[in-house]
Design a protein around this motif. Structure first.
Motif, PDB file in Angstrom:
ATOM      1  N   ASN A 128       0.849  -1.189   0.000  1.00  0.00           N
ATOM      2  CA  ASN A 128       0.000   0.000   0.000  1.00  0.00           C
ATOM      3  C   ASN A 128       0.887   1.241   0.000  1.00  0.00           C
ATOM      4  OD1 ASN A 128      -2.316  -1.587   0.126  1.00  0.00           O
ATOM      5  ND2 ASN A 128      -2.376  -1.562   2.368  1.00  0.00           N
ATOM      6  N   VAL A 129       0.750   2.066  -1.027  1.00  0.00           N
ATOM      7  CA  VAL A 129       1.623   3.235  -1.170  1.00  0.00           C
ATOM      8  C   VAL A 129       0.797   4.446  -1.586  1.00  0.00           C
ATOM      9  CG1 VAL A 129       3.665   1.880  -1.773  1.00  0.00           C
ATOM     10  CG2 VAL A 129       2.121   2.664  -3.588  1.00  0.00           C
ATOM     11  N   HIS A 130       1.402   5.607  -1.461  1.00  0.00           N
ATOM     12  CA  HIS A 130       0.738   6.816  -1.937  1.00  0.00           C
ATOM     13  C   HIS A 130       0.601   6.734  -3.450  1.00  0.00           C
ATOM     14  CE1 HIS A 130      -0.145  11.029  -2.748  1.00  0.00           C
ATOM     15  NE2 HIS A 130      -0.410  11.176  -1.464  1.00  0.00           N
TER      16      HIS A 130
ATOM     17  N   PRO B 132      -7.511  -0.178  -5.205  1.00  0.00           N
ATOM     18  CA  PRO B 132      -7.478   0.400  -3.854  1.00  0.00           C
ATOM     19  C   PRO B 132      -6.528  -0.353  -2.938  1.00  0.00           C
ATOM     20  CG  PRO B 132      -9.474  -0.883  -4.166  1.00  0.00           C
ATOM     21  CD  PRO B 132      -8.804  -0.813  -5.509  1.00  0.00           C
ATOM     22  N   ILE B 133      -6.263   0.229  -1.784  1.00  0.00           N
ATOM     23  CA  ILE B 133      -5.342  -0.411  -0.853  1.00  0.00           C
ATOM     24  C   ILE B 133      -5.881  -1.777  -0.429  1.00  0.00           C
ATOM     25  CG2 ILE B 133      -4.569   1.828   0.017  1.00  0.00           C
ATOM     26  CD1 ILE B 133      -5.996   1.073   2.659  1.00  0.00           C
ATOM     27  N   ASP B 134      -4.972  -2.665  -0.122  1.00  0.00           N
ATOM     28  CA  ASP B 134      -5.320  -3.970   0.432  1.00  0.00           C
ATOM     29  C   ASP B 134      -5.641  -3.756   1.914  1.00  0.00           C
ATOM     30  OD1 ASP B 134      -5.432  -6.522   1.493  1.00  0.00           O
ATOM     31  OD2 ASP B 134      -3.734  -7.262   0.316  1.00  0.00           O
ATOM     32  N   GLN B 135      -6.886  -4.040   2.293  1.00  0.00           N
ATOM     33  CA  GLN B 135      -7.332  -3.779   3.666  1.00  0.00           C
ATOM     34  C   GLN B 135      -7.225  -4.992   4.579  1.00  0.00           C
ATOM     35  OE1 GLN B 135     -10.781  -0.906   4.042  1.00  0.00           O
ATOM     36  NE2 GLN B 135     -11.258  -1.813   2.046  1.00  0.00           N
ATOM     37  N   SER B 136      -6.566  -6.049   4.137  1.00  0.00           N
ATOM     38  CA  SER B 136      -6.537  -7.275   4.924  1.00  0.00           C
ATOM     39  C   SER B 136      -5.849  -7.089   6.278  1.00  0.00           C
ATOM     40  CB  SER B 136      -5.843  -8.396   4.138  1.00  0.00           C
ATOM     41  OG  SER B 136      -4.531  -8.030   3.769  1.00  0.00           O
ATOM     42  N   LEU B 137      -4.952  -6.096   6.382  1.00  0.00           N
ATOM     43  CA  LEU B 137      -4.257  -5.857   7.650  1.00  0.00           C
ATOM     44  C   LEU B 137      -4.771  -4.614   8.373  1.00  0.00           C
ATOM     45  CD1 LEU B 137      -0.575  -6.682   6.580  1.00  0.00           C
ATOM     46  CD2 LEU B 137      -2.242  -8.167   7.704  1.00  0.00           C
TER      47      LEU B 137
ATOM     48  N   ARG C 147     -11.269   1.239  -9.684  1.00  0.00           N
ATOM     49  CA  ARG C 147     -11.870   2.307 -10.493  1.00  0.00           C
ATOM     50  C   ARG C 147     -11.053   2.494 -11.766  1.00  0.00           C
ATOM     51  NH1 ARG C 147     -15.091   5.620  -7.219  1.00  0.00           N
ATOM     52  NH2 ARG C 147     -15.768   6.528  -9.195  1.00  0.00           N
ATOM     53  N   ARG C 148     -11.727   2.979 -12.803  1.00  0.00           N
ATOM     54  CA  ARG C 148     -11.069   3.301 -14.059  1.00  0.00           C
ATOM     55  C   ARG C 148     -11.457   4.702 -14.481  1.00  0.00           C
ATOM     56  NH1 ARG C 148     -11.898  -2.229 -17.697  1.00  0.00           N
ATOM     57  NH2 ARG C 148     -10.610  -3.602 -16.376  1.00  0.00           N
TER      58      ARG C 148
ATOM     59  N   ASP D 234     -15.876  10.530  -2.948  1.00  0.00           N
ATOM     60  CA  ASP D 234     -15.062   9.604  -2.156  1.00  0.00           C
ATOM     61  C   ASP D 234     -13.643   9.500  -2.691  1.00  0.00           C
ATOM     62  OD1 ASP D 234     -14.957   7.898   0.072  1.00  0.00           O
ATOM     63  OD2 ASP D 234     -15.110   6.127  -1.219  1.00  0.00           O
ATOM     64  N   TRP D 235     -13.228  10.482  -3.499  1.00  0.00           N
ATOM     65  CA  TRP D 235     -11.925  10.383  -4.158  1.00  0.00           C
ATOM     66  C   TRP D 235     -10.776  10.254  -3.174  1.00  0.00           C
ATOM     67  CZ3 TRP D 235      -8.203  13.994  -3.131  1.00  0.00           C
ATOM     68  CH2 TRP D 235      -8.618  15.209  -2.569  1.00  0.00           C
ATOM     69  N   GLY D 236     -10.936  10.839  -1.973  1.00  0.00           N
ATOM     70  CA  GLY D 236      -9.853  10.795  -0.988  1.00  0.00           C
ATOM     71  C   GLY D 236      -9.478   9.387  -0.564  1.00  0.00           C
ATOM     72  N   ALA D 237     -10.404   8.448  -0.718  1.00  0.00           N
ATOM     73  CA  ALA D 237     -10.116   7.060  -0.356  1.00  0.00           C
ATOM     74  C   ALA D 237      -9.100   6.432  -1.299  1.00  0.00           C
ATOM     75  CB  ALA D 237     -11.405   6.239  -0.367  1.00  0.00           C
ATOM     76  N   TYR D 238      -8.779   7.114  -2.411  1.00  0.00           N
ATOM     77  CA  TYR D 238      -7.812   6.585  -3.373  1.00  0.00           C
ATOM     78  C   TYR D 238      -6.511   7.384  -3.372  1.00  0.00           C
ATOM     79  CZ  TYR D 238     -11.904   4.052  -4.912  1.00  0.00           C
ATOM     80  OH  TYR D 238     -13.014   3.230  -4.934  1.00  0.00           O
ATOM     81  N   THR D 239      -6.319   8.161  -2.296  1.00  0.00           N
ATOM     82  CA  THR D 239      -5.041   8.854  -2.155  1.00  0.00           C
ATOM     83  C   THR D 239      -3.909   7.840  -2.041  1.00  0.00           C
ATOM     84  OG1 THR D 239      -6.143  10.680  -0.998  1.00  0.00           O
ATOM     85  CG2 THR D 239      -3.760  10.510  -0.766  1.00  0.00           C
ATOM     86  N   TYR D 240      -4.179   6.768  -1.296  1.00  0.00           N
ATOM     87  CA  TYR D 240      -3.262   5.640  -1.205  1.00  0.00           C
ATOM     88  C   TYR D 240      -3.887   4.459  -1.941  1.00  0.00           C
ATOM     89  CZ  TYR D 240      -0.589   8.157   2.328  1.00  0.00           C
ATOM     90  OH  TYR D 240       0.165   9.096   2.982  1.00  0.00           O
ATOM     91  N   VAL D 241      -3.063   3.663  -2.577  1.00  0.00           N
ATOM     92  CA  VAL D 241      -3.541   2.555  -3.394  1.00  0.00           C
ATOM     93  C   VAL D 241      -2.597   1.369  -3.240  1.00  0.00           C
ATOM     94  CG1 VAL D 241      -4.607   4.083  -5.094  1.00  0.00           C
ATOM     95  CG2 VAL D 241      -2.228   3.368  -5.409  1.00  0.00           C
ATOM     96  N   SER D 242      -3.037   0.236  -3.785  1.00  0.00           N
ATOM     97  CA  SER D 242      -2.133  -0.916  -3.837  1.00  0.00           C
ATOM     98  C   SER D 242      -1.359  -0.938  -5.145  1.00  0.00           C
ATOM     99  CB  SER D 242      -2.907  -2.222  -3.656  1.00  0.00           C
ATOM    100  OG  SER D 242      -3.866  -2.381  -4.695  1.00  0.00           O
ATOM    101  N   SER D 243      -1.965  -0.446  -6.217  1.00  0.00           N
ATOM    102  CA  SER D 243      -1.265  -0.361  -7.506  1.00  0.00           C
ATOM    103  C   SER D 243      -2.093   0.453  -8.484  1.00  0.00           C
ATOM    104  CB  SER D 243      -0.977  -1.749  -8.088  1.00  0.00           C
ATOM    105  OG  SER D 243      -2.176  -2.389  -8.443  1.00  0.00           O
ATOM    106  N   ILE D 244      -1.420   0.859  -9.553  1.00  0.00           N
ATOM    107  CA  ILE D 244      -2.056   1.589 -10.640  1.00  0.00           C
ATOM    108  C   ILE D 244      -1.626   0.935 -11.941  1.00  0.00           C
ATOM    109  CG2 ILE D 244      -2.141   3.798 -11.876  1.00  0.00           C
ATOM    110  CD1 ILE D 244      -1.483   5.146  -9.187  1.00  0.00           C
ATOM    111  N   GLY D 245      -2.563   0.791 -12.879  1.00  0.00           N
ATOM    112  CA  GLY D 245      -2.237   0.286 -14.188  1.00  0.00           C
ATOM    113  C   GLY D 245      -2.563   1.325 -15.244  1.00  0.00           C
ATOM    114  N   LEU D 246      -1.743   1.407 -16.263  1.00  0.00           N
ATOM    115  CA  LEU D 246      -1.987   2.327 -17.368  1.00  0.00           C
ATOM    116  C   LEU D 246      -2.306   1.534 -18.627  1.00  0.00           C
ATOM    117  CD1 LEU D 246       0.864   4.981 -16.928  1.00  0.00           C
ATOM    118  CD2 LEU D 246      -1.441   4.995 -15.973  1.00  0.00           C
ATOM    119  N   GLY D 247      -3.367   1.940 -19.312  1.00  0.00           N
ATOM    120  CA  GLY D 247      -3.759   1.269 -20.544  1.00  0.00           C
ATOM    121  C   GLY D 247      -2.940   1.758 -21.720  1.00  0.00           C
ATOM    122  N   ALA D 248      -1.632   1.675 -21.581  1.00  0.00           N
ATOM    123  CA  ALA D 248      -0.724   2.159 -22.633  1.00  0.00           C
ATOM    124  C   ALA D 248       0.529   1.295 -22.645  1.00  0.00           C
ATOM    125  CB  ALA D 248      -0.333   3.602 -22.370  1.00  0.00           C
TER     126      ALA D 248
END
Length: 206
Positions: free
Chosen positions: A20-22, A137-142, A155-156, A192-206
């Motif tokens: 989980n990172v910014h 989104p972040i992994d909430q398991s912990l 989200r996309r 609810d955009w603030g909930a995605y300030t931190y994420v587990s990963s981002i993918g780019l369709g490029a």
């Protein structure tokens, strides 16, 4: 821009998972991955062990600035007449030299795209159509049970007009600028955009 959602990141355990990172860190990684794909996907497909693949690599290396230096750095010590014969396809190098030529080709291609990022920017801008960003989104398991958010989902969003600045920031390792860009991207979501300030990963369709 103020944030909500995970603005107190770590208070309830979201930082226990190192994945989980910014968003600025994840965006930088996603850009690096997209650049690597561009380097590989746009490169010569035929192996260096084939005549076609060898000649294509040698033509690139002997007609592109820095090519001879890339060959030398990869360990090629052949004379100019031998290099010309390889380029014409009238002589085939030994397997160890084929491997060195392949290394020199990919190193030079990567360096040219990195030092001349215009092609990468164009690839992401797509003539104004932009690039789709896939947000995980972040992994909430912990995360503490009472602090988990049940409504978080992937989200996309189709993103335009930020890619020139994003590429420059990636090359400069400018996390502050990447953070500003990430804030702009997630602002396109919803309240609810603030909930995605931190994420587990981002993918780019490029």
């Amino acid at each position: 821009m103020s944030t909500d959602g995970w603005k107190n990141f770590g208070e309830y355990g979201a930082d226990r998972d190192p994945g989980n990172v910014h968003g600025n860190v994840a965006l930088g990684r996603a850009l690096e991955n997209a650049l690597e794909r561009l380097i590989i996907d746009g490169g010569i497909k035929s192996p260096a062990s084939t005549r076609r693949g060898l000649v294509a690599r040698m033509r690139y290396l002997t007609t592109t600035q820095g090519g001879y230096q890339a060959l030398a750095e990869a360990g090629i010590t052949a004379t100019r007449p031998t290099i010309r014969a390889w380029t014409r396809g009238t002589q085939h190098p030994r397997p160890e030299n084929q491997e060195a030529i392949d290394t020199a080709y990919w190193n030079l291609r990567a360096a040219n795209l990195r030092f001349n990022p215009g092609a990468f920017k164009q690839h992401l801008n797509r003539g104004g159509r932009g690039t789709q960003v896939e947000i995980h989104p972040i992994d909430q398991s912990l995360v503490d049970d009472n602090a988990r958010r049940d409504n978080l989902e992937g989200r996309r969003v189709q993103v335009h007009y930020v890619w020139d600045a994003a590429v420059d920031a990636m090359f400069a390792a400018d996390l502050a600028e990447l953070e500003r860009i990430w804030d702009d991207i997630i602002a396109e979501l919803d309240s609810d955009w603030g909930a995605y300030t931190y994420v587990s990963s981002i993918g780019l369709g490029a």
